[in-house]
Design a protein around this motif. Sequence first.
Motif, PDB file in Angstrom:
ATOM      1  N   LYS A  52       0.849  -1.188   0.000  1.00 46.71           N
ATOM      2  CA  LYS A  52       0.000   0.000   0.000  1.00 46.71           C
ATOM      3  C   LYS A  52       0.885   1.239   0.000  1.00 46.71           C
ATOM      4  N   VAL A  53       0.471   2.243  -0.784  1.00 48.05           N
ATOM      5  CA  VAL A  53       1.160   3.518  -0.841  1.00 48.05           C
ATOM      6  C   VAL A  53       0.157   4.598  -0.461  1.00 48.05           C
ATOM      7  N   LEU A  54       0.448   5.298   0.615  1.00 46.81           N
ATOM      8  CA  LEU A  54      -0.388   6.414   1.035  1.00 46.81           C
ATOM      9  C   LEU A  54       0.169   7.674   0.379  1.00 46.81           C
ATOM     10  N   LYS A  84      -2.663   5.854 -15.294  1.00 53.22           N
ATOM     11  CA  LYS A  84      -3.981   5.629 -14.703  1.00 53.22           C
ATOM     12  C   LYS A  84      -4.348   6.788 -13.776  1.00 53.22           C
ATOM     13  N   LEU A  85      -5.509   7.397 -14.032  1.00 50.63           N
ATOM     14  CA  LEU A  85      -6.016   8.466 -13.178  1.00 50.63           C
ATOM     15  C   LEU A  85      -6.519   7.863 -11.872  1.00 50.63           C
ATOM     16  N   LEU A  86      -6.004   8.374 -10.733  1.00 45.77           N
ATOM     17  CA  LEU A  86      -6.409   7.857  -9.430  1.00 45.77           C
ATOM     18  C   LEU A  86      -7.531   8.681  -8.801  1.00 45.77           C
ATOM     19  N   SER A 113      -5.583  13.200  -1.616  1.00 47.27           N
ATOM     20  CA  SER A 113      -5.052  12.052  -0.879  1.00 47.27           C
ATOM     21  C   SER A 113      -5.598  10.782  -1.498  1.00 47.27           C
ATOM     22  N   TRP A 114      -4.787   9.733  -1.435  1.00 45.49           N
ATOM     23  CA  TRP A 114      -5.202   8.465  -2.023  1.00 45.49           C
ATOM     24  C   TRP A 114      -4.363   7.348  -1.428  1.00 45.49           C
ATOM     25  N   THR A 115      -4.971   6.192  -1.175  1.00 43.60           N
ATOM     26  CA  THR A 115      -4.217   4.998  -0.802  1.00 43.60           C
ATOM     27  C   THR A 115      -4.244   4.068  -1.996  1.00 43.60           C
TER      28      THR A 115
END
Length: 157
Positions: A52-54, A84-86, A113-115
């Motif tokens: 996982k990347v925070l 890829k758009l997150l 922010s995104w995990t």
Amino acid sequence: MSLYFEWSKEGKNSGNDQRYYFVQAKEMMDVTLDSIVEILKLDVKITSTMQKVLLDSKVNLKIETGNPSEYSVHTEFFLWRNNKLLTTENIALTNQLGQDGKIKTLMNTISLSWTDVLLTPGNYTYTLKARRVETVEENISTIQLKDRALNAVVFLH
């Protein structure tokens, strides 16, 4: 439960697996019409499956209007992993009124922010981008970005 991070000034820890990555800038940058502007780019290395990347980012936004009293603005911000758009974030102010004959300055902070859960090890590039949506824009002189940061914390198993 405790959380432990190691890093040096370069955003790297002293072990073989890097856990913390960052990039930041404070120079003024214009968001021009008719283009998507790359704000920041960050390379992250993943060493095992299902890591996982925070991701956290912040951008300070400055908008200046023209002299007419009425103005509208819409700016989009994007967080990408490779192609890829997150996630996205928008700021939109439509049909706003200000003092006639005066330039208006608007300041705001945009956060994304995104995990991200990565299935395979490898090198990944995260990119923060912005664009002006000119179909909505009216009486806007400039849109500029100042302080901006993109951080990534990799959680190791």
